[in-house]
Design a protein around this motif. Sequence first.
Motif, PDB file in Angstrom:
ATOM      1  N   HIS A   1       0.819  -1.572   0.333  1.00 44.36           N
ATOM      2  CA  HIS A   1      -0.193   0.284   0.021  1.00 44.36           C
ATOM      3  C   HIS A   1       0.877   1.204  -0.147  1.00 44.36           C
ATOM      4  O   HIS A   1       0.780   2.364   0.886  1.00 44.36           O
ATOM      5  CB  HIS A   1      -1.275  -0.113   1.051  1.00 44.36           C
TER       6      HIS A   1
ATOM      7  N   HIS B   1      -1.535   3.437  -5.161  1.00 38.90           N
ATOM      8  CA  HIS B   1      -1.344   2.389  -5.024  1.00 38.90           C
ATOM      9  C   HIS B   1      -3.205   1.566  -5.469  1.00 38.90           C
ATOM     10  O   HIS B   1      -3.722   2.302  -5.135  1.00 38.90           O
ATOM     11  CB  HIS B   1      -0.574   1.559  -3.914  1.00 38.90           C
TER      12      HIS B   1
ATOM     13  N   ASP C   1      -5.917  -1.275  -3.927  1.00 39.12           N
ATOM     14  CA  ASP C   1      -6.826  -2.139  -2.958  1.00 39.12           C
ATOM     15  C   ASP C   1      -6.940  -3.285  -3.518  1.00 39.12           C
ATOM     16  O   ASP C   1      -7.980  -2.522  -4.324  1.00 39.12           O
ATOM     17  CB  ASP C   1      -7.464  -0.904  -2.084  1.00 39.12           C
TER      18      ASP C   1
ATOM     19  N   HIS D   1      -8.092  -7.650   0.704  1.00 36.71           N
ATOM     20  CA  HIS D   1      -7.973  -6.199   1.347  1.00 36.71           C
ATOM     21  C   HIS D   1      -8.608  -6.090   2.966  1.00 36.71           C
ATOM     22  O   HIS D   1      -8.108  -6.488   4.308  1.00 36.71           O
ATOM     23  CB  HIS D   1      -7.051  -5.138   1.288  1.00 36.71           C
TER      24      HIS D   1
ATOM     25  N   GLU E   1      -5.550   4.558  -4.992  1.00 38.65           N
ATOM     26  CA  GLU E   1      -4.943   6.174  -3.435  1.00 38.65           C
ATOM     27  C   GLU E   1      -4.191   6.556  -4.314  1.00 38.65           C
ATOM     28  O   GLU E   1      -2.862   5.819  -5.057  1.00 38.65           O
ATOM     29  CB  GLU E   1      -5.094   5.773  -2.276  1.00 38.65           C
TER      30      GLU E   1
HETATM   31 ZN    ZN Z   1      -4.370   0.899   0.140  1.00 40.43          ZN
END
Ligand code: ZN
Length: 214
Positions: A46, A50, A52, A56, A176
Amino acid sequence: MNVVDLSHFLEDRMPVFPGSKPVKLDQAACISEEGYHELELHVSTHTGTHIDCASHLIQGGFDTGLASPDRFYGKALVIDCTHLIAPYRIPLEHVKRYEEVLKKTEFVLLHTGWDRYWGKDVYFGEFPVLDPDAASYLAGWPLKGIGIDAAGFDPIDSHDLPVHRIFLSRNIVLVENLTRLADLPEGDFMFCCFPLKIKQGDGSPVRAVGIAKE
Ligand SMILES: [Zn+2]
């Protein structure tokens, strides 16, 4: 074709989420001694710009190893949130305005302008997030993913991560720490965020890009 780079540099001692281990790029070999240059990366899944994956937070959710690459690119739409005043939650009324375009969109990118604080302490402070109502509304469309140019989808002090769960429970990829969303065209463009093929990876740094026809 115009390719717009939407990623931060992956570099030594780069900004990381509070509590995460620092990023290290060690020099494993250099041209003057070994005859070749090689770096060793010490990064979390992360780190920086990156994704998710569902795994996760969700038991049995898709991961970077098993997911088809098809999940990580598609037609995208930018939702401009730059006129909202921080600290704020992006409200349902705002995202609803995009209903017509959402019908033919695979990725939604939330443009907040918060990336201007990358490298400053405030970046991991009260960054803008989606109101859970707005998240539920967006998750009701058949999206492949949703991205933001801030540190995450839930406030920094959130423990149960409700907005993450709304999207990941529907197998919608989260992206993100995007940057430069202002450089994307207003019209149709493609978004790509291919992860490394990490076996059972819950996320991965990505080279996120937008690809416009012109
Ligand atoms: Zn993340």
